[in-house]
Design a protein around this motif. Sequence first.
Motif, PDB file in Angstrom:
ATOM      1  N   LEU A  69       7.813   0.129   2.330  1.00 41.82           N
ATOM      2  CA  LEU A  69       8.009   1.000   1.175  1.00 41.82           C
ATOM      3  C   LEU A  69       8.943   2.161   1.531  1.00 41.82           C
ATOM      4  O   LEU A  69       9.813   2.533   0.729  1.00 41.82           O
ATOM      5  CB  LEU A  69       6.653   1.526   0.686  1.00 41.82           C
ATOM      6  N   ALA A  70       8.797   2.710   2.728  1.00 45.51           N
ATOM      7  CA  ALA A  70       9.688   3.780   3.167  1.00 45.51           C
ATOM      8  C   ALA A  70      11.109   3.256   3.339  1.00 45.51           C
ATOM      9  O   ALA A  70      12.085   3.929   2.991  1.00 45.51           O
ATOM     10  CB  ALA A  70       9.186   4.383   4.475  1.00 45.51           C
ATOM     11  N   ASN A  71      11.222   2.047   3.861  1.00 48.00           N
ATOM     12  CA  ASN A  71      12.529   1.425   4.027  1.00 48.00           C
ATOM     13  C   ASN A  71      13.199   1.207   2.662  1.00 48.00           C
ATOM     14  O   ASN A  71      14.416   1.371   2.522  1.00 48.00           O
ATOM     15  CB  ASN A  71      12.361   0.097   4.760  1.00 48.00           C
ATOM     16  N   TYR A  72      12.402   0.872   1.664  1.00 50.97           N
ATOM     17  CA  TYR A  72      12.900   0.650   0.301  1.00 50.97           C
ATOM     18  C   TYR A  72      13.194   1.965  -0.415  1.00 50.97           C
ATOM     19  O   TYR A  72      14.242   2.144  -1.028  1.00 50.97           O
ATOM     20  CB  TYR A  72      11.845  -0.142  -0.481  1.00 50.97           C
ATOM     21  N   GLN A  73      12.261   2.898  -0.339  1.00 48.28           N
ATOM     22  CA  GLN A  73      12.323   4.145  -1.108  1.00 48.28           C
ATOM     23  C   GLN A  73      13.245   5.182  -0.478  1.00 48.28           C
ATOM     24  O   GLN A  73      13.801   6.019  -1.180  1.00 48.28           O
ATOM     25  CB  GLN A  73      10.894   4.709  -1.245  1.00 48.28           C
ATOM     26  N   GLN A  74      13.376   5.155   0.837  1.00 41.82           N
ATOM     27  CA  GLN A  74      14.150   6.163   1.567  1.00 41.82           C
ATOM     28  C   GLN A  74      13.720   7.569   1.139  1.00 41.82           C
ATOM     29  O   GLN A  74      14.524   8.369   0.641  1.00 41.82           O
ATOM     30  CB  GLN A  74      15.651   5.952   1.339  1.00 41.82           C
ATOM     31  N   PRO A  75      12.449   7.893   1.330  1.00 42.10           N
ATOM     32  CA  PRO A  75      11.910   9.157   0.806  1.00 42.10           C
ATOM     33  C   PRO A  75      12.390  10.391   1.556  1.00 42.10           C
ATOM     34  O   PRO A  75      12.556  10.364   2.777  1.00 42.10           O
ATOM     35  CB  PRO A  75      10.399   8.971   0.979  1.00 42.10           C
ATOM     36  N   CYS A  81      -2.161  12.728   2.802  1.00 41.37           N
ATOM     37  CA  CYS A  81      -3.345  13.514   2.450  1.00 41.37           C
ATOM     38  C   CYS A  81      -4.564  13.057   3.249  1.00 41.37           C
ATOM     39  O   CYS A  81      -4.905  11.874   3.251  1.00 41.37           O
ATOM     40  CB  CYS A  81      -3.626  13.399   0.955  1.00 41.37           C
ATOM     41  N   TYR A  82      -5.197  13.984   3.901  1.00 43.30           N
ATOM     42  CA  TYR A  82      -6.404  13.748   4.696  1.00 43.30           C
ATOM     43  C   TYR A  82      -6.243  12.590   5.688  1.00 43.30           C
ATOM     44  O   TYR A  82      -7.058  11.661   5.715  1.00 43.30           O
ATOM     45  CB  TYR A  82      -7.602  13.488   3.780  1.00 43.30           C
ATOM     46  N   PRO A  83      -5.191  12.611   6.508  1.00 44.64           N
ATOM     47  CA  PRO A  83      -4.997  11.504   7.458  1.00 44.64           C
ATOM     48  C   PRO A  83      -6.047  11.533   8.559  1.00 44.64           C
ATOM     49  O   PRO A  83      -6.386  12.592   9.086  1.00 44.64           O
ATOM     50  CB  PRO A  83      -3.601  11.772   8.027  1.00 44.64           C
ATOM     51  N   ALA A  84      -6.549  10.341   8.899  1.00 46.64           N
ATOM     52  CA  ALA A  84      -7.513  10.241  10.000  1.00 46.64           C
ATOM     53  C   ALA A  84      -6.806  10.078  11.336  1.00 46.64           C
ATOM     54  O   ALA A  84      -7.398  10.299  12.389  1.00 46.64           O
ATOM     55  CB  ALA A  84      -8.447   9.061   9.752  1.00 46.64           C
ATOM     56  N   SER A  85      -5.545   9.660  11.281  1.00 45.53           N
ATOM     57  CA  SER A  85      -4.747   9.505  12.496  1.00 45.53           C
ATOM     58  C   SER A  85      -3.276   9.653  12.129  1.00 45.53           C
ATOM     59  O   SER A  85      -2.939   9.864  10.958  1.00 45.53           O
ATOM     60  CB  SER A  85      -5.002   8.133  13.141  1.00 45.53           C
ATOM     61  N   SER A  86      -2.409   9.505  13.117  1.00 43.94           N
ATOM     62  CA  SER A  86      -0.969   9.626  12.875  1.00 43.94           C
ATOM     63  C   SER A  86      -0.317   8.285  12.563  1.00 43.94           C
ATOM     64  O   SER A  86       0.909   8.198  12.506  1.00 43.94           O
ATOM     65  CB  SER A  86      -0.294  10.253  14.100  1.00 43.94           C
ATOM     66  N   CYS A  87      -1.109   7.246  12.348  1.00 43.04           N
ATOM     67  CA  CYS A  87      -0.547   5.899  12.205  1.00 43.04           C
ATOM     68  C   CYS A  87       0.403   5.787  11.015  1.00 43.04           C
ATOM     69  O   CYS A  87       1.477   5.182  11.120  1.00 43.04           O
ATOM     70  CB  CYS A  87      -1.652   4.851  12.116  1.00 43.04           C
ATOM     71  N   TYR A  88       0.056   6.388   9.876  1.00 37.69           N
ATOM     72  CA  TYR A  88       0.913   6.272   8.696  1.00 37.69           C
ATOM     73  C   TYR A  88       2.230   7.008   8.923  1.00 37.69           C
ATOM     74  O   TYR A  88       3.300   6.534   8.529  1.00 37.69           O
ATOM     75  CB  TYR A  88       0.209   6.817   7.463  1.00 37.69           C
ATOM     76  N   LYS A  89       2.159   8.163   9.540  1.00 35.30           N
ATOM     77  CA  LYS A  89       3.365   8.928   9.859  1.00 35.30           C
ATOM     78  C   LYS A  89       4.315   8.097  10.714  1.00 35.30           C
ATOM     79  O   LYS A  89       5.530   8.034  10.449  1.00 35.30           O
ATOM     80  CB  LYS A  89       2.990  10.214  10.603  1.00 35.30           C
ATOM     81  N   ILE A  90       3.792   7.463  11.726  1.00 36.53           N
ATOM     82  CA  ILE A  90       4.624   6.696  12.662  1.00 36.53           C
ATOM     83  C   ILE A  90       5.310   5.534  11.952  1.00 36.53           C
ATOM     84  O   ILE A  90       6.514   5.300  12.122  1.00 36.53           O
ATOM     85  CB  ILE A  90       3.774   6.206  13.845  1.00 36.53           C
ATOM     86  N   TYR A  91       4.567   4.807  11.131  1.00 33.82           N
ATOM     87  CA  TYR A  91       5.146   3.654  10.435  1.00 33.82           C
ATOM     88  C   TYR A  91       6.155   4.079   9.372  1.00 33.82           C
ATOM     89  O   TYR A  91       7.205   3.457   9.211  1.00 33.82           O
ATOM     90  CB  TYR A  91       4.047   2.794   9.814  1.00 33.82           C
ATOM     91  N   VAL A  92       5.854   5.140   8.633  1.00 32.35           N
ATOM     92  CA  VAL A  92       6.789   5.611   7.600  1.00 32.35           C
ATOM     93  C   VAL A  92       8.076   6.105   8.242  1.00 32.35           C
ATOM     94  O   VAL A  92       9.180   5.775   7.778  1.00 32.35           O
ATOM     95  CB  VAL A  92       6.139   6.710   6.730  1.00 32.35           C
ATOM     96  N   ASN A  93       7.978   6.874   9.317  1.00 36.48           N
ATOM     97  CA  ASN A  93       9.189   7.376   9.975  1.00 36.48           C
ATOM     98  C   ASN A  93       9.987   6.262  10.633  1.00 36.48           C
ATOM     99  O   ASN A  93      11.210   6.384  10.783  1.00 36.48           O
ATOM    100  CB  ASN A  93       8.845   8.456  10.993  1.00 36.48           C
ATOM    101  N   ALA A  94       9.328   5.178  10.994  1.00 34.96           N
ATOM    102  CA  ALA A  94      10.058   4.017  11.516  1.00 34.96           C
ATOM    103  C   ALA A  94      10.841   3.338  10.394  1.00 34.96           C
ATOM    104  O   ALA A  94      11.934   2.813  10.611  1.00 34.96           O
ATOM    105  CB  ALA A  94       9.097   3.028  12.168  1.00 34.96           C
ATOM    106  N   GLY A  95      10.273   3.364   9.178  1.00 32.87           N
ATOM    107  CA  GLY A  95      10.961   2.764   8.029  1.00 32.87           C
ATOM    108  C   GLY A  95      12.092   3.613   7.513  1.00 32.87           C
ATOM    109  O   GLY A  95      13.065   3.107   6.953  1.00 32.87           O
TER     110      GLY A  95
END
Length: 202
Positions: A69-75, A81-95
């Motif tokens: 989605l990040a690769n598509y959206q280029q946000p 919101c309320y992250p339990a870990s940094s996993c989403y950050k890492i994957y989004v920044n990779a995209g």
Amino acid sequence: MLYFIRRFIVWLRRARYSRGFGVQSPWAYRFIRYVVNEHYPYYKYEELDEQVNGINKRIRKICKLYFRLANYQQPHTFVDCYPASSCYKIYVNAGCQKTHYQKITKETTEEDCLRLFSNVGEYSMVRIPLSEDYRSLVDKALEHLPSSSVIIIENIKRNKEEEAYWAELVSDSRTGISFDLYYCGVIFLNKDMVKQSYVVNF
């Protein structure tokens, strides 16, 4: 094993919604086919699997969706919101390496939250799990995010209350096209396209 059994049951229930079959909108078909259910083995996946440890298969599956989605959206910004870990950050920044990461925690004030949503920039992504004071948070997002933004709502099928809330969002006049992926819901705020809700076998 339990994950695969649950996944198979969900797959059976949603089999007729696979890979965009029956979707008449060319844009929605492409989004389902090439973002939601893209099975291309991105070269980054192996690297990310090694980098991000301690998450279960369901979360890994969602992380890979956020990468696509990040690769598509280029946000411009990804608000977590309320992250339990940094996993989403890492994957989004990779995209999308240019994406600015911001997070909302229990300590974030209402003023800071409003300021953040009002200044996220175009094509931003916001991840909101249905926990904490989610109704107030989603309302703030819908009122202040630019129309090019995407909101991802997690846990939309966890219980009857949250299923009902997802239905409210789908019909809300502030939302545009939405995609029910069972594990999460994706809402586009762009209302230039005809409003439609899609159930997808993700």
